[in-house]
Motif scaffolding. Structure first.
Motif, mmCIF file in Angstrom:
data_model
loop_
_atom_site.group_PDB
_atom_site.id
_atom_site.type_symbol
_atom_site.label_atom_id
_atom_site.label_comp_id
_atom_site.label_asym_id
_atom_site.label_seq_id
_atom_site.Cartn_x
_atom_site.Cartn_y
_atom_site.Cartn_z
ATOM 1 N N HIS A 250 0.949 -1.182 0.130
ATOM 2 C CA HIS A 250 -0.011 0.029 -0.037
ATOM 3 C C HIS A 250 0.886 1.308 0.295
ATOM 4 C CE1 HIS A 250 -3.554 -2.296 0.595
ATOM 5 N NE2 HIS A 250 -3.093 -2.999 1.613
ATOM 6 N N GLU A 251 2.272 1.049 -0.119
ATOM 7 C CA GLU A 251 3.088 2.099 -0.255
ATOM 8 C C GLU A 251 3.004 2.869 -1.552
ATOM 9 O OE1 GLU A 251 5.194 5.188 0.270
ATOM 10 O OE2 GLU A 251 5.296 3.752 2.075
ATOM 11 N N PRO A 252 2.627 4.333 -1.547
ATOM 12 C CA PRO A 252 2.703 4.709 -3.072
ATOM 13 C C PRO A 252 3.931 5.004 -3.795
ATOM 14 C CG PRO A 252 2.057 6.541 -1.483
ATOM 15 C CD PRO A 252 2.243 5.041 -0.718
ATOM 16 N N GLY A 253 4.822 5.171 -2.810
ATOM 17 C CA GLY A 253 6.406 5.404 -3.319
ATOM 18 C C GLY A 253 7.050 4.050 -4.114
ATOM 19 N N VAL A 254 6.474 2.936 -4.012
ATOM 20 C CA VAL A 254 7.164 1.541 -4.625
ATOM 21 C C VAL A 254 5.992 0.926 -5.241
ATOM 22 C CG1 VAL A 254 9.347 1.752 -3.040
ATOM 23 C CG2 VAL A 254 7.120 0.426 -2.295
ATOM 24 N N ARG A 255 6.592 -0.056 -6.007
ATOM 25 C CA ARG A 255 5.659 -0.964 -6.737
ATOM 26 C C ARG A 255 5.855 -2.463 -5.929
ATOM 27 N NH1 ARG A 255 6.842 -1.652 -12.335
ATOM 28 N NH2 ARG A 255 9.135 -0.896 -11.747
ATOM 29 N N LEU A 256 5.066 -3.169 -5.421
ATOM 30 C CA LEU A 256 5.528 -4.521 -4.730
ATOM 31 C C LEU A 256 4.742 -5.561 -5.822
ATOM 32 C CD1 LEU A 256 6.449 -6.142 -2.354
ATOM 33 C CD2 LEU A 256 3.914 -6.437 -1.768
ATOM 34 N N ALA A 257 5.713 -6.513 -6.062
ATOM 35 C CA ALA A 257 4.926 -7.685 -7.284
ATOM 36 C C ALA A 257 5.660 -9.106 -6.211
ATOM 37 C CB ALA A 257 5.792 -7.722 -8.247
ATOM 38 N N MET A 258 4.274 -9.789 -6.031
ATOM 39 C CA MET A 258 4.538 -11.149 -5.378
ATOM 40 C C MET A 258 4.633 -12.053 -6.613
ATOM 41 S SD MET A 258 4.400 -10.516 -2.134
ATOM 42 C CE MET A 258 4.368 -12.165 -1.417
ATOM 43 N N ILE A 259 6.016 -12.684 -6.713
ATOM 44 C CA ILE A 259 6.273 -13.473 -7.931
ATOM 45 C C ILE A 259 5.944 -15.029 -7.791
ATOM 46 C CG2 ILE A 259 7.845 -14.107 -9.770
ATOM 47 C CD1 ILE A 259 7.577 -10.865 -9.310
ATOM 48 N N PRO A 260 4.963 -15.450 -8.526
ATOM 49 C CA PRO A 260 4.618 -16.670 -8.233
ATOM 50 C C PRO A 260 5.396 -17.689 -8.889
ATOM 51 C CG PRO A 260 3.346 -15.779 -10.127
ATOM 52 C CD PRO A 260 4.017 -14.588 -9.574
ATOM 53 N N PRO A 261 5.445 -19.059 -8.389
ATOM 54 C CA PRO A 261 6.371 -20.019 -8.951
ATOM 55 C C PRO A 261 5.978 -20.142 -10.523
ATOM 56 C CG PRO A 261 5.076 -20.919 -7.098
ATOM 57 C CD PRO A 261 4.404 -19.598 -7.364
ATOM 58 N N GLY A 262 7.178 -20.370 -11.270
ATOM 59 C CA GLY A 262 7.162 -20.613 -12.476
ATOM 60 C C GLY A 262 7.334 -19.189 -13.272
ATOM 61 N N MET A 263 7.330 -18.142 -12.650
ATOM 62 C CA MET A 263 7.681 -16.931 -13.306
ATOM 63 C C MET A 263 9.363 -16.495 -12.931
ATOM 64 S SD MET A 263 5.176 -16.266 -15.365
ATOM 65 C CE MET A 263 5.354 -14.233 -15.295
ATOM 66 N N PRO A 264 10.081 -15.815 -13.780
ATOM 67 C CA PRO A 264 11.092 -15.282 -13.398
ATOM 68 C C PRO A 264 11.211 -13.894 -12.572
ATOM 69 C CG PRO A 264 10.644 -14.522 -15.300
ATOM 70 C CD PRO A 264 9.786 -15.499 -15.126
ATOM 71 N N LEU A 265 12.104 -13.817 -11.780
ATOM 72 C CA LEU A 265 12.408 -12.396 -10.914
ATOM 73 C C LEU A 265 12.288 -11.406 -11.881
ATOM 74 C CD1 LEU A 265 14.654 -13.547 -8.064
ATOM 75 C CD2 LEU A 265 12.205 -13.482 -8.133
ATOM 76 N N PRO A 266 11.584 -10.265 -11.668
ATOM 77 C CA PRO A 266 11.882 -9.200 -12.629
ATOM 78 C C PRO A 266 13.121 -8.605 -12.777
ATOM 79 C CG PRO A 266 9.845 -9.074 -11.378
ATOM 80 C CD PRO A 266 10.824 -10.054 -10.658
ATOM 81 N N GLY A 267 13.585 -8.491 -13.945
ATOM 82 C CA GLY A 267 15.001 -7.745 -14.167
ATOM 83 C C GLY A 267 14.953 -6.366 -13.910
ATOM 84 N N ASP A 268 13.686 -5.733 -13.779
ATOM 85 C CA ASP A 268 13.841 -4.368 -13.477
ATOM 86 C C ASP A 268 13.570 -3.920 -12.063
ATOM 87 O OD1 ASP A 268 11.326 -5.145 -13.568
ATOM 88 O OD2 ASP A 268 10.430 -3.191 -14.391
ATOM 89 N N ALA A 269 13.706 -5.149 -11.144
ATOM 90 C CA ALA A 269 13.637 -4.773 -9.753
ATOM 91 C C ALA A 269 14.512 -4.197 -9.192
ATOM 92 C CB ALA A 269 13.397 -6.235 -9.090
ATOM 93 N N ALA A 270 14.122 -3.060 -8.371
ATOM 94 C CA ALA A 270 15.236 -2.474 -7.486
ATOM 95 C C ALA A 270 15.779 -3.253 -6.284
ATOM 96 C CB ALA A 270 14.681 -1.108 -7.152
ATOM 97 N N LEU A 271 14.858 -3.972 -5.718
ATOM 98 C CA LEU A 271 15.058 -4.842 -4.507
ATOM 99 C C LEU A 271 14.234 -6.235 -4.760
ATOM 100 C CD1 LEU A 271 15.905 -5.012 -1.295
ATOM 101 C CD2 LEU A 271 13.637 -3.979 -0.904
#
Length: 486
Positions: A271-292
């Protein structure tokens, strides 16, 4: 003294939120309220002031009732470690790991614990609001039951049955429940509630009449879709796939481990407007553009480390680090970031030792003694304050020259950092509920936090839900039903 039990036609029909809402409704009316769930199954646990473990939902319900959480509110907690084993927690303390058959054999001795906890709560409250587990229609589980009708009949607590109209078939779910359960169990049910309704409620008038005609139960009301519930901590991992976060800016990615635990750590970030949170499900790669990338807690670290590697997330994480991306591990995720993890006594699964991800200069041994306690302190870097809790069985040894991540209020240090703070880990859950701690994290990613206190957000959501329940439910009827309790 009064008591009322909400049972559901199935799992995830919204019982936990309705119990929390009713706790706030009754508390707003000046009643002394206590929530209670005889048996819970969840890896999302909370820690009481005396160091006991209870289900996260019961801790939320205690907040709704404006009282401190206690181990009596959830005397039996099962924490799944695999498809066939769970850790058994009784009145806040771990009692070992059981297989399904073992638990069935233990149930008779657990009912007295459940009834004792319930009676202690009744002695200090005007009303106890009880939450069932799963559904009484699971008649294959009725023998030895302590979670639904087994408890209701042993404690003589009247029941209101909750049906979820959003999933469809709610008329059949309610009528069918009465059809399959024992008549003596059905006699405990005094009414029903329709939950998660969308649209014009008058369109369901004939549905209510049909349910009443076929069951003889009265309608207590129709609850609309409660949008404010999204601001509350989720108890079940099934909710994670529906949580996309609502912010913008730098991306924070959290891989959804098979045995993910205490995932409400990320609610404030969602719920923090300063960042985007993505819960990555099994079978999907970790996003290459993730900062953290945050590695979350887990109930079985070695097993989930193997799961992480099976998804290829270890390769994604190595590439993320090479790009300069930041990494944070919490509890089990912290252990995974180290060099080795050993479970010599098979506490969380098969005994053995494995190599960790090698990103932090730490080594972990899983021990039988679990540390559970509330904790406060500050980040070593930046001095931002935090308040959270520990709940782990591992003992982690940190190289002497590795900087700590956190400093506790008692002066002790926790966690470790590497590569000038690019990688860090610690044992503290609930780290980002405090505005200072969350602002510290968000600022490290080049963004600005909203500065909101998660506790205030939750309290506002509970008040909004209570206001809706006051409007749509026959609260006087609920109180009258509760007074029937022995």
């Amino acid at each position: 003294m009064a008591a009322l039990m909400l049972q559901g036609t199935g799992s995830d029909v919204g019982k936990s939120v309705l119990v929390a809402g009713l706790c706030r409704v009754f508390a707003n009316r000046g009643l002394l309220v206590r929530p209670f769930k005889p048996q819970n199954m969840s890896n999302n646990a909370a820690v009481t002031a005396d160091g006991g473990e209870i289900g996260r939902a019961q801790a939320l319900q205690a907040i709704a009732a404006r009282v401190a959480p206690s181990v009596d509110m959830n005397p039996v907690l099962l924490k799944p470690q695999s498809d066939r084993t769970s850790q058994l927690v009784v009145r806040g303390k771990a009692q070992g790991t059981l297989r399904g058959g073992d638990y069935w054999r233990r149930k008779p001795e657990l009912l007295p614990e459940v009834l004792g906890a319930y009676r202690r709560l009744r002695a200090e409250a005007d009303i106890v609001v009880v939450e069932g587990a799963g559904s009484p229609a699971e008649i294959n589980l009725r023998r030895g039951d302590i979670a639904n009708m087994g408890f209701a009949r042993a404690a003589d607590v009247p029941v209101v049955l909750v049906g979820d109209i959003d999933r469809g078939g709610v008329i059949a779910a309610l009528v069918g429940t009465q059809a399959v359960i024992d008549p003596a169990d059905a006699a405990m049910i005094r009414g029903f509630v329709i939950n998660k309704f969308r649209g014009d409620v008058s369109l369901f008038d004939d549905g209510l009449s049909a349910i009443t005609a076929r069951t003889g139960w009265r309608s207590i009301g129709v609850v609309p879709w409660l949008g404010d519930a999204a601001r509350l901590p989720a108890e079940d991992a099934v909710a994670l796939g529906r949580d996309t976060g609502d912010g913008a800016g730098p991306l924070i990615a959290v891989p959804m481990l098979a045995r993910i635990a205490n995932f409400d750590d990320f609610d404030a970030l969602a719920h923090e407007p300063g960042v985007r949170l993505a819960m990555i499900p099994p079978g999907m790669p970790l996003p290459g553009d993730a900062a953290l990338v945050i590695l979350p807690g887990t109930k079985a670290t070695i097993a989930d480390l193997a799961f992480l590697r099976a998804q290829g997330w270890d390769v994604d994480l190595a590439a993320h680090v090479r790009r300069g991306g930041r990494v944070l591990g919490i509890c089990g995720g912290y252990q995974m970031l180290g060099r080795t993890i050993a479970d010599p006594d098979g506490i969380e699964g098969d005994a053995g030792s494995v190599a960790g991800l090698g990103l932090l200069p730490v080594d972990t041994v899983i021990r039988g003694d679990k540390r559970t306690r509330p904790i406060t302190g500050r980040f070593v870097s930046g001095e931002a304050a935090f308040a959270g809790y520990e709940i782990h069985a591992g003992v982690t040894t940190v190289d002497p020259d590795a900087p700590a991540l956190l400093r506790f209020a008692d002066g002790a240090h926790d966690g470790a950092t590497a590569r000038d703070g690019q990688i860090g880990g610690c044992y503290v859950h609930g780290l980002f509920d405090q505005p200072d701690a969350r602002a510290h994290l968000v600022a490290s990613l080049g963004a600005v936090s909203d500065g909101l206190d998660r506790r205030e957000t939750i309290d506002a959501a509970l008040n909004a839900i209570a206001a809706t329940l006051e409007r749509v439910l026959d609260v006087a009827a609920l109180i009258a039903i509760a007074k029937e309790a022995a």
